[in-house]
Design an enzyme around this catalytic site. Structure first.
Site, PDB file in Angstrom:
ATOM      1  N   GLU A 102      63.624  97.370 -35.832  1.00 24.25           N
ATOM      2  CA  GLU A 102      64.308  98.472 -34.689  1.00 24.25           C
ATOM      3  C   GLU A 102      64.832  99.770 -35.487  1.00 24.25           C
ATOM      4  O   GLU A 102      64.795 100.837 -34.888  1.00 24.25           O
ATOM      5  CB  GLU A 102      65.066  97.466 -33.765  1.00 24.25           C
ATOM      6  N   LEU A 103      65.522  99.047 -36.693  1.00 22.08           N
ATOM      7  CA  LEU A 103      66.585  99.962 -37.015  1.00 22.08           C
ATOM      8  C   LEU A 103      65.590 101.268 -37.809  1.00 22.08           C
ATOM      9  O   LEU A 103      65.979 102.462 -37.603  1.00 22.08           O
ATOM     10  CB  LEU A 103      67.224  99.321 -38.263  1.00 22.08           C
ATOM     11  N   ILE A 104      64.536 100.868 -38.286  1.00 19.95           N
ATOM     12  CA  ILE A 104      63.500 101.991 -38.990  1.00 19.95           C
ATOM     13  C   ILE A 104      62.955 102.816 -38.057  1.00 19.95           C
ATOM     14  O   ILE A 104      62.414 103.957 -38.553  1.00 19.95           O
ATOM     15  CB  ILE A 104      62.580 101.451 -40.073  1.00 19.95           C
ATOM     16  N   GLN A 116      59.228  91.733 -49.301  1.00 28.09           N
ATOM     17  CA  GLN A 116      58.726  90.458 -49.326  1.00 28.09           C
ATOM     18  C   GLN A 116      57.418  90.135 -50.191  1.00 28.09           C
ATOM     19  O   GLN A 116      57.057  89.147 -50.064  1.00 28.09           O
ATOM     20  CB  GLN A 116      58.306  89.934 -47.908  1.00 28.09           C
ATOM     21  N   ARG A 117      56.774  91.229 -50.681  1.00 28.75           N
ATOM     22  CA  ARG A 117      55.574  91.187 -51.508  1.00 28.75           C
ATOM     23  C   ARG A 117      56.219  90.835 -53.088  1.00 28.75           C
ATOM     24  O   ARG A 117      55.639  90.136 -53.701  1.00 28.75           O
ATOM     25  CB  ARG A 117      55.081  92.344 -51.465  1.00 28.75           C
ATOM     26  N   ARG A 209      72.077 102.167 -30.000  1.00 32.35           N
ATOM     27  CA  ARG A 209      72.253 100.768 -30.526  1.00 32.35           C
ATOM     28  C   ARG A 209      73.525  99.927 -30.228  1.00 32.35           C
ATOM     29  O   ARG A 209      73.380  98.706 -30.095  1.00 32.35           O
ATOM     30  CB  ARG A 209      71.666 100.423 -31.845  1.00 32.35           C
TER      31      ARG A 209
HETATM   32  C1  LIG Z   1      67.392  99.681 -25.565  1.00 30.89           C
HETATM   33  C2  LIG Z   1      66.346 100.238 -26.384  1.00 30.89           C
HETATM   34  C3  LIG Z   1      65.101  99.544 -25.835  1.00 30.89           C
HETATM   35  C4  LIG Z   1      63.638 100.385 -26.586  1.00 30.89           C
HETATM   36  N1  LIG Z   1      62.562  99.676 -26.217  1.00 30.89           N
HETATM   37  C5  LIG Z   1      61.679  99.907 -27.038  1.00 30.89           C
HETATM   38  C6  LIG Z   1      60.072  99.618 -26.834  1.00 30.89           C
HETATM   39  O1  LIG Z   1      59.946  98.714 -26.095  1.00 30.89           O
HETATM   40  N2  LIG Z   1      59.220  99.982 -27.279  1.00 30.89           N
HETATM   41  C7  LIG Z   1      59.266 100.898 -28.462  1.00 30.89           C
HETATM   42  O2  LIG Z   1      58.147 101.177 -29.146  1.00 30.89           O
HETATM   43  N3  LIG Z   1      60.515 101.479 -28.633  1.00 30.89           N
HETATM   44  C8  LIG Z   1      61.541 100.883 -28.109  1.00 30.89           C
HETATM   45  N4  LIG Z   1      62.827 101.498 -28.674  1.00 30.89           N
HETATM   46  C9  LIG Z   1      62.893 102.494 -29.549  1.00 30.89           C
HETATM   47  C10 LIG Z   1      62.803 103.785 -29.167  1.00 30.89           C
HETATM   48  O3  LIG Z   1      61.768 104.007 -28.490  1.00 30.89           O
HETATM   49  C11 LIG Z   1      63.346 104.770 -30.445  1.00 30.89           C
HETATM   50  O4  LIG Z   1      62.226 104.897 -31.138  1.00 30.89           O
HETATM   51  C12 LIG Z   1      64.376 104.559 -31.075  1.00 30.89           C
HETATM   52  O5  LIG Z   1      65.458 104.342 -30.251  1.00 30.89           O
HETATM   53  C13 LIG Z   1      64.733 105.597 -32.146  1.00 30.89           C
HETATM   54  O6  LIG Z   1      65.510 106.637 -31.368  1.00 30.89           O
HETATM   55  P1  LIG Z   1      65.226 108.116 -31.270  1.00 30.89           P
HETATM   56  O7  LIG Z   1      63.433 108.050 -30.768  1.00 30.89           O
HETATM   57  O8  LIG Z   1      65.968 109.068 -30.594  1.00 30.89           O
HETATM   58  O9  LIG Z   1      64.752 108.896 -32.666  1.00 30.89           O
HETATM   59  P2  LIG Z   1      65.424 109.137 -34.110  1.00 30.89           P
HETATM   60  O10 LIG Z   1      64.337 108.844 -35.158  1.00 30.89           O
HETATM   61  O11 LIG Z   1      66.609 108.519 -34.176  1.00 30.89           O
HETATM   62  O12 LIG Z   1      65.823 110.736 -33.844  1.00 30.89           O
HETATM   63  C14 LIG Z   1      66.994 111.185 -33.152  1.00 30.89           C
HETATM   64  C15 LIG Z   1      66.565 112.336 -32.378  1.00 30.89           C
HETATM   65  O13 LIG Z   1      65.782 113.296 -33.432  1.00 30.89           O
HETATM   66  C16 LIG Z   1      64.810 113.846 -32.577  1.00 30.89           C
HETATM   67  N5  LIG Z   1      63.522 113.671 -33.068  1.00 30.89           N
HETATM   68  C17 LIG Z   1      63.241 112.907 -34.052  1.00 30.89           C
HETATM   69  N6  LIG Z   1      61.946 112.968 -34.581  1.00 30.89           N
HETATM   70  C18 LIG Z   1      61.353 113.732 -33.630  1.00 30.89           C
HETATM   71  C19 LIG Z   1      60.105 114.271 -33.404  1.00 30.89           C
HETATM   72  N7  LIG Z   1      59.119 113.828 -33.923  1.00 30.89           N
HETATM   73  N8  LIG Z   1      59.739 115.095 -32.291  1.00 30.89           N
HETATM   74  C20 LIG Z   1      60.721 115.568 -31.673  1.00 30.89           C
HETATM   75  N9  LIG Z   1      62.184 115.203 -31.668  1.00 30.89           N
HETATM   76  C21 LIG Z   1      62.281 114.246 -32.556  1.00 30.89           C
HETATM   77  C22 LIG Z   1      64.895 113.145 -31.190  1.00 30.89           C
HETATM   78  O14 LIG Z   1      65.806 113.963 -30.296  1.00 30.89           O
HETATM   79  C23 LIG Z   1      65.449 112.091 -31.161  1.00 30.89           C
HETATM   80  O15 LIG Z   1      66.454 111.603 -30.111  1.00 30.89           O
HETATM   81  C24 LIG Z   1      64.035 101.152 -27.741  1.00 30.89           C
HETATM   82  C25 LIG Z   1      65.437 101.688 -28.069  1.00 30.89           C
HETATM   83  C26 LIG Z   1      66.411 101.046 -27.374  1.00 30.89           C
HETATM   84  C27 LIG Z   1      67.802 101.653 -27.651  1.00 30.89           C
END
Ligand SMILES: Cc1cc2nc3c(=O)[nH]c(=O)nc-3n(C[C@H](O)[C@H](O)[C@H](O)COP(=O)(O)OP(=O)(O)OC[C@H]3O[C@@H](n4cnc5c(N)ncnc54)[C@H](O)[C@@H]3O)c2cc1C
Length: 259
Positions: A102-104, A116-117, A209
């Site tokens: 989730e972090l990445i 892990q490799r 998070r």
């Molecule tokens: C409660 C919760 C549930 C979730 N459930 C799921 C799930 O079921 N399945 C799943 O796949 N993921 C899930 N996620 C992950 C979520 O979809 C995001 O991938 C994750 O939270 C990273 O945050 P972010 O997309 O805001 O991006 P970050 O990478 O943290 O980027 C920060 C901000 O930069 C901007 N940004 C970054 N990259 C781009 C880009 N390429 N284009 C345009 N703007 C950009 C956006 O404004 C973004 O909000 C979940 C997250 C949370 C918190």
């Protein structure tokens, strides 16, 4: 079998602020990230005061006086790019592979994670999900499942090493065995990861998070990151409060969301 219950977060690196000798201006913050973000913000409007000594004949204004006031306004008006100048590097240990998956997803951080490799995981530790109490029947189920996976990992490791014994490179032999055996390790396998990010990225991470809807393990990590960074740079993270949700669990909230 070693079991982690809490994430361990360590600040590995922080910035140093040198300032510019030819500019007569000083921040009242001694935190490098805070002073740097303030300097960067002030460049936008040349708000260093009239005696700052900038070359170029622009009219300089005084602007807000304290770093705290200055950064509070940056947060309020969501001038988020200014916050990108403040950078920290953290080490996360005692976190699960489920958490790092989730972090990445947070694309503005830089990462280096235990491989892990390359690393033999025969003695890997496991991270207990916060919902499982040690004195509950669920703990026995969870522990037995982890132990079984570990036993299978060790068996597979020996079998694949035997299978690839003709591979001349010892490193490659081990890698091929480990990359195969790791497929049976669970999400709970403990990992370590170095994360470098700027204030804006950390704030976004804390908001998503640290929220009540986040997974409990990553929320605990986000709150620990918040505690450390709030202590480290109160003018950049001090607006966050650790509140209590209706179910009694802690979460992060702020009046200055989504910068
Ligand atoms: C409660 C919760 C549930 C979730 N459930 C799921 C799930 O079921 N399945 C799943 O796949 N993921 C899930 N996620 C992950 C979520 O979809 C995001 O991938 C994750 O939270 C990273 O945050 P972010 O997309 O805001 O991006 P970050 O990478 O943290 O980027 C920060 C901000 O930069 C901007 N940004 C970054 N990259 C781009 C880009 N390429 N284009 C345009 N703007 C950009 C956006 O404004 C973004 O909000 C979940 C997250 C949370 C918190």
């Amino acid at each position: 079998m070693h079991v982690f219950r809490e994430p361990i977060v360590t600040i590995l690196a922080r910035q140093q602020y040198e300032g510019a000798a030819h500019i007569r201006w000083q921040s009242d913050s001694e935190v490098a990230g805070e002073a740097l973000a303030e300097f960067a913000g002030r460049v936008c409007y040349l708000s260093f005061g009239q005696d700052a000594g900038f070359e170029g004949g622009h009219k300089l204004i005084a602007g807000r006086t304290s770093n705290r006031e200055y950064l509070a306004n940056i947060l309020k008006v969501r001038h988020g790019s200014v916050l990108e100048h403040a950078v920290w590097t953290l080490l996360f240990e005692g976190v699960s592979r489920a958490l790092t998956h989730e972090l990445i997803r947070h694309r503005h951080f830089s990462y280096s994670q235990l491989s892990q490799r390359y690393v033999d995981e025969s003695e890997v530790a496991f991270v207990l999900p916060p919902e499982i109490r040690r004195d509950s029947p669920a703990f026995d189920v969870w522990k037995q499942s982890c132990q079984r996976s570990l036993n299978d990992y060790r068996t597979l490791l020996a079998q694949i090493e035997e299978q690839v014994q003709d591979e001349p490179s010892k490193t490659l032999r081990r890698k091929r065995a480990r990359q195969t055996a790791r497929s049976v390790l669970p999400n709970a396998a403990e990992t370590k990861i170095v994360v470098t990010g700027n204030c804006r990225a950390f704030r976004h991470f804390i908001e998503l998070r640290g929220s009540p809807s986040a997974d409990t393990e990553i929320r605990n990590l986000a709150l620990e990151v918040l505690r450390l960074l709030k202590d480290e740079a109160p003018n950049l993270f001090g607006d966050y409060r650790i509140a209590t949700a209706p179910n009694g669990e802690p979460y992060a909230e702020t009046d200055y969301q989504s910068v």
